[in-house]
Design a protein around this motif. Sequence first.
Motif, short mmCIF file in Angstrom:
data_model
loop_
_atom_site.label_atom_id
_atom_site.label_comp_id
_atom_site.label_asym_id
_atom_site.label_seq_id
_atom_site.Cartn_x
_atom_site.Cartn_y
_atom_site.Cartn_z
N ALA A 212 26.12 20.89 70.16
CA ALA A 212 24.83 20.64 71.17
C ALA A 212 24.16 19.04 71.03
CB ALA A 212 23.90 21.58 71.16
N GLU A 213 24.07 18.82 69.22
CA GLU A 213 22.78 17.95 68.99
C GLU A 213 23.75 16.25 68.91
OE1 GLU A 213 20.23 20.28 65.17
OE2 GLU A 213 22.81 19.50 64.53
N THR A 214 25.22 16.84 68.14
CA THR A 214 25.96 15.78 68.76
C THR A 214 25.91 14.58 70.31
OG1 THR A 214 27.41 16.15 66.69
CG2 THR A 214 28.48 14.90 67.89
N LEU A 215 26.70 15.89 70.81
CA LEU A 215 26.38 15.31 72.60
C LEU A 215 25.04 15.22 73.47
CD1 LEU A 215 29.00 17.95 73.97
CD2 LEU A 215 29.55 15.94 72.84
N GLU A 216 23.88 15.90 72.28
CA GLU A 216 22.87 15.26 73.08
C GLU A 216 22.55 13.60 72.74
OE1 GLU A 216 18.16 16.59 72.96
OE2 GLU A 216 19.57 17.40 71.67
N ILE A 217 22.61 13.66 71.21
CA ILE A 217 23.07 11.94 71.16
C ILE A 217 23.89 10.60 71.82
CG2 ILE A 217 23.62 10.15 69.13
CD1 ILE A 217 23.02 12.73 67.38
N ALA A 218 24.81 11.81 72.08
CA ALA A 218 25.44 10.99 73.07
C ALA A 218 25.17 10.50 74.15
CB ALA A 218 27.37 11.26 72.99
N GLU A 219 24.56 11.99 74.72
CA GLU A 219 23.89 11.44 76.36
C GLU A 219 23.20 10.52 76.49
OE1 GLU A 219 24.64 12.34 79.40
OE2 GLU A 219 26.46 13.57 78.38
N SER A 220 21.78 10.45 74.98
CA SER A 220 20.88 9.65 74.91
C SER A 220 21.12 7.88 75.45
CB SER A 220 20.22 9.67 73.92
OG SER A 220 21.13 9.55 73.05
N TYR A 221 22.43 7.98 74.44
CA TYR A 221 22.81 6.53 74.50
C TYR A 221 23.32 5.69 75.69
CZ TYR A 221 23.50 5.62 69.34
OH TYR A 221 22.97 5.72 68.32
N ALA A 222 24.03 7.72 77.02
CA ALA A 222 24.31 7.18 78.03
C ALA A 222 23.13 6.31 78.27
CB ALA A 222 25.18 7.72 78.37
#
Length: 287
Positions: free
Chosen positions: A77-87
């Motif tokens: 969840a933390e890793t995908l949250e970082i990815a979503e913040s980039y997007a």
Amino acid sequence: MRPQISFEFFPPKSLEASFRLWDTVQTLSPLQPEFVSVTYGAGGTTRKLTHEAVDAIHKTSGLNVAAHLTCVDATRAETLEIAESYAASGVTDLVALRGDPPKGSGQFTAHPEGFANSCELIEALAQTGKFNIRVGAYPEAHPEAASTQADVDWLKRKVDAGAHSAITQFFFEADTFFRFRDACDKAGITAPILPGILPIENWKGARKFAQSCGTSIPQWLDEAFEKAERDDRQDLLATAICTELCSDLLDGGVEHLHFYTLNRPELTRDVCHALGVTPEVRLENVA
């Protein structure tokens, strides 16, 4: 034909390093790279700094920035949250990697709630449909791999999981890349594979780096730099060697070169100029 180029930067850990990063961006951005990437430190130690550097470069330079994203020390969840913040900030290029373990911790150990490996991370990112996913590749056996063929097989898995292209670890002879490219073709890998180029700013440092990541060190390189050091011509030799390597790759059909700049842009810039990659000057009509 002008080759495509891209550059790797690393995030600064001090005020002085911040100035060096911005000097690097300003020096190399006129060469119009297809993208620039920003790394994580070992064990994800620069995660916040990477995010800040990516955001700043993206907003101030107009460059297409690819952010490194790893599986180290974070939940899914933390890793995908970082990815979503980039997007959300407009950064949709990611370099998806397993990541190196923290220094002194030995082999990689997945977080209990995290991604077990790069393929799991790539698959999750691909399912979002939001990212252009780049991955790492190893033209010589990764220190943890059983063989070069095992690395080829793993790259095939990463491409099948959703990777769009791969960037190789650096190497010192063009034939190393060509053998790897042939093996990838044989394995049915059709995604573009970009050769990673390390301009040699300091031979002792580059040699130590090569030993740590399994890169073969030709004897002729040791001998050439030993002689160049005696003659105080290390910079000339480094430029010539890197330019020749890039020229050999281009002659062999490579269309894109990815430079590991180490935030020291001058040698990379000089090599690009020698290859005919120079800033484009727009001439305006004078009334």
